[in-house]
Design a protein around this motif. Structure first.
Motif, PDB file in Angstrom:
ATOM      1  N   GLY A 120      -1.522   9.680  -2.138  1.00 44.85           N
ATOM      2  CA  GLY A 120      -2.998   9.957  -1.573  1.00 44.85           C
ATOM      3  C   GLY A 120      -2.651  11.056  -0.219  1.00 44.85           C
ATOM      4  O   GLY A 120      -3.088  12.090  -0.299  1.00 44.85           O
ATOM      5  N   LEU A 121      -1.595  10.881   0.453  1.00 45.60           N
ATOM      6  CA  LEU A 121      -0.944  11.536   1.405  1.00 45.60           C
ATOM      7  C   LEU A 121      -0.596  12.723   0.914  1.00 45.60           C
ATOM      8  O   LEU A 121      -0.845  14.166   1.315  1.00 45.60           O
ATOM      9  N   ALA A 122       0.172  12.906  -0.301  1.00 43.78           N
ATOM     10  CA  ALA A 122       0.764  13.931  -1.020  1.00 43.78           C
ATOM     11  C   ALA A 122      -0.463  14.897  -1.595  1.00 43.78           C
ATOM     12  O   ALA A 122      -0.341  16.042  -1.495  1.00 43.78           O
ATOM     13  N   ARG A 123      -1.443  14.159  -2.092  1.00 42.10           N
ATOM     14  CA  ARG A 123      -2.422  14.884  -2.708  1.00 42.10           C
ATOM     15  C   ARG A 123      -3.267  15.647  -1.514  1.00 42.10           C
ATOM     16  O   ARG A 123      -3.767  16.738  -1.637  1.00 42.10           O
ATOM     17  N   LEU A 124      -3.418  15.044  -0.372  1.00 38.15           N
ATOM     18  CA  LEU A 124      -4.029  15.547   0.926  1.00 38.15           C
ATOM     19  C   LEU A 124      -3.155  17.080   1.272  1.00 38.15           C
ATOM     20  O   LEU A 124      -3.798  17.928   1.575  1.00 38.15           O
ATOM     21  N   GLU A 125      -1.892  16.964   1.020  1.00 37.21           N
ATOM     22  CA  GLU A 125      -0.994  17.922   1.554  1.00 37.21           C
ATOM     23  C   GLU A 125      -1.293  19.412   0.759  1.00 37.21           C
ATOM     24  O   GLU A 125      -1.370  20.218   1.251  1.00 37.21           O
ATOM     25  N   ILE A 151       0.858  -1.364  -0.055  1.00 33.53           N
ATOM     26  CA  ILE A 151      -0.020  -0.133   0.017  1.00 33.53           C
ATOM     27  C   ILE A 151       0.880   1.246  -0.002  1.00 33.53           C
ATOM     28  O   ILE A 151       0.249   2.390  -0.049  1.00 33.53           O
ATOM     29  N   GLY A 152       2.256   1.092   0.059  1.00 32.95           N
ATOM     30  CA  GLY A 152       3.109   2.178   0.075  1.00 32.95           C
ATOM     31  C   GLY A 152       2.697   3.270  -0.797  1.00 32.95           C
ATOM     32  O   GLY A 152       2.682   4.529  -0.576  1.00 32.95           O
ATOM     33  N   GLU A 153       2.929   3.021  -2.144  1.00 31.88           N
ATOM     34  CA  GLU A 153       2.765   3.853  -3.245  1.00 31.88           C
ATOM     35  C   GLU A 153       1.391   4.587  -3.148  1.00 31.88           C
ATOM     36  O   GLU A 153       1.281   5.898  -3.308  1.00 31.88           O
ATOM     37  N   ASP A 179     -11.645  29.192  10.324  1.00 30.93           N
ATOM     38  CA  ASP A 179     -10.089  29.146  10.760  1.00 30.93           C
ATOM     39  C   ASP A 179      -9.562  27.912  11.573  1.00 30.93           C
ATOM     40  O   ASP A 179      -8.734  27.316  10.829  1.00 30.93           O
ATOM     41  N   GLY A 180     -10.467  27.612  12.306  1.00 35.97           N
ATOM     42  CA  GLY A 180     -10.199  26.432  13.204  1.00 35.97           C
ATOM     43  C   GLY A 180     -10.156  25.220  12.310  1.00 35.97           C
ATOM     44  O   GLY A 180      -9.421  24.098  12.412  1.00 35.97           O
ATOM     45  N   LEU A 181     -11.170  25.285  11.518  1.00 43.28           N
ATOM     46  CA  LEU A 181     -11.397  23.892  10.468  1.00 43.28           C
ATOM     47  C   LEU A 181     -10.266  24.061   9.450  1.00 43.28           C
ATOM     48  O   LEU A 181      -9.670  22.812   9.265  1.00 43.28           O
ATOM     49  N   VAL A 182      -9.992  24.840   9.000  1.00 40.78           N
ATOM     50  CA  VAL A 182      -8.775  24.958   8.155  1.00 40.78           C
ATOM     51  C   VAL A 182      -7.468  24.365   8.666  1.00 40.78           C
ATOM     52  O   VAL A 182      -6.611  23.718   8.113  1.00 40.78           O
ATOM     53  N   GLU A 183      -7.179  25.014  10.050  1.00 44.08           N
ATOM     54  CA  GLU A 183      -5.886  24.636  10.753  1.00 44.08           C
ATOM     55  C   GLU A 183      -5.914  23.163  10.996  1.00 44.08           C
ATOM     56  O   GLU A 183      -4.974  22.513  10.927  1.00 44.08           O
ATOM     57  N   GLU A 184      -7.158  22.597  11.489  1.00 38.04           N
ATOM     58  CA  GLU A 184      -7.309  21.430  11.765  1.00 38.04           C
ATOM     59  C   GLU A 184      -6.997  20.255  10.473  1.00 38.04           C
ATOM     60  O   GLU A 184      -6.189  19.496  10.377  1.00 38.04           O
ATOM     61  N   ILE A 185      -7.522  20.782   9.473  1.00 33.92           N
ATOM     62  CA  ILE A 185      -7.395  19.950   8.064  1.00 33.92           C
ATOM     63  C   ILE A 185      -5.952  20.065   7.564  1.00 33.92           C
ATOM     64  O   ILE A 185      -5.334  19.138   7.202  1.00 33.92           O
ATOM     65  N   GLY A 186      -5.383  21.395   7.881  1.00 36.18           N
ATOM     66  CA  GLY A 186      -3.850  21.474   7.332  1.00 36.18           C
ATOM     67  C   GLY A 186      -2.863  20.609   8.330  1.00 36.18           C
ATOM     68  O   GLY A 186      -1.901  20.247   7.870  1.00 36.18           O
ATOM     69  N   GLY A 187      -3.325  20.273   9.543  1.00 34.27           N
ATOM     70  CA  GLY A 187      -2.294  19.299  10.076  1.00 34.27           C
ATOM     71  C   GLY A 187      -2.808  17.773   9.939  1.00 34.27           C
ATOM     72  O   GLY A 187      -1.889  16.919  10.606  1.00 34.27           O
ATOM     73  N   LEU A 188      -3.836  17.604   9.358  1.00 37.99           N
ATOM     74  CA  LEU A 188      -4.192  15.973   8.945  1.00 37.99           C
ATOM     75  C   LEU A 188      -2.968  15.363   8.120  1.00 37.99           C
ATOM     76  O   LEU A 188      -2.823  14.231   8.632  1.00 37.99           O
ATOM     77  N   PRO A 189      -2.253  15.964   7.331  1.00 36.59           N
ATOM     78  CA  PRO A 189      -1.546  14.923   6.440  1.00 36.59           C
ATOM     79  C   PRO A 189      -0.330  14.482   7.618  1.00 36.59           C
ATOM     80  O   PRO A 189       0.237  13.389   7.522  1.00 36.59           O
ATOM     81  N   THR A 190       0.254  15.310   8.261  1.00 34.46           N
ATOM     82  CA  THR A 190       1.336  15.138   9.436  1.00 34.46           C
ATOM     83  C   THR A 190       0.880  13.917  10.360  1.00 34.46           C
ATOM     84  O   THR A 190       1.456  12.968  10.394  1.00 34.46           O
ATOM     85  N   LYS A 191      -0.489  14.007  10.827  1.00 33.80           N
ATOM     86  CA  LYS A 191      -1.068  13.102  11.622  1.00 33.80           C
ATOM     87  C   LYS A 191      -1.196  11.847  11.167  1.00 33.80           C
ATOM     88  O   LYS A 191      -0.778  10.817  11.545  1.00 33.80           O
ATOM     89  N   LEU A 192      -1.691  11.898   9.811  1.00 31.04           N
ATOM     90  CA  LEU A 192      -1.908  10.644   9.116  1.00 31.04           C
ATOM     91  C   LEU A 192      -0.661   9.871   8.886  1.00 31.04           C
ATOM     92  O   LEU A 192      -0.594   8.756   8.884  1.00 31.04           O
ATOM     93  N   ARG A 193       0.217  10.579   8.377  1.00 32.21           N
ATOM     94  CA  ARG A 193       1.835  10.109   8.125  1.00 32.21           C
ATOM     95  C   ARG A 193       2.223   9.237   9.297  1.00 32.21           C
ATOM     96  O   ARG A 193       2.765   8.233   9.319  1.00 32.21           O
ATOM     97  N   THR A 194       2.187  10.022  10.455  1.00 38.83           N
ATOM     98  CA  THR A 194       2.629   9.297  11.762  1.00 38.83           C
ATOM     99  C   THR A 194       1.772   8.222  12.034  1.00 38.83           C
ATOM    100  O   THR A 194       2.340   7.261  12.452  1.00 38.83           O
TER     101      THR A 194
END
Length: 107
Positions: free
Chosen positions: A10-15, A3-5, A68-83
């Motif tokens: 998908g995570l790159a597109r989310l970022e 599933i790596g690729e 503002d809060g939602l956009v900030e939360e969405i912005g942090g999703l890629p890092t959280k998901l990668r972890t």
């Protein structure tokens, strides 16, 4: 199953999406604030009544702050998901290693 690729893609597109959202929201927020600060409804009694109703319960300012809060939360999703994905894959690898049949037991 590998599933790596697809996951990396998908995570790159989310970022990219999160970055675009943050940039676009900044422009929209500035426009909303500019329009509200212009007070196009006027200073007469009708304008004052409109403004009172508009600003009830926080009005559009609350919506802007919430967004503002939602956009900030969405912005942090890629890092959280990668972890989380990295932790899950590491756990799966450790479990697979712990239950693997030692080479001396195979024929």
């Amino acid at each position: 199953m590998f599933i790596g690729e697809p996951l990396d893609s998908g995570l790159a597109r989310l970022e990219v999406m999160a970055s675009d959202l943050e940039a676009d929201w900044g422009q929209v927020r500035a426009r909303i604030r500019g329009l509200l600060e212009a007070r196009p409804w006027g200073d007469g009694p009708e304008g004052a009544e409109f403004e009172r109703a508009l600003l009830a319960y926080g009005g559009p300012w609350r919506c802007v702050d919430d967004t503002d809060g939602l956009v900030e939360e969405i912005g942090g999703l890629p890092t959280k998901l990668r972890t989380q994905v990295g932790n899950t894959l590491a756990t799966d690898a450790a479990i697979a290693e712990s239950i693997a049949v030692p080479p001396q037991w195979t024929m």
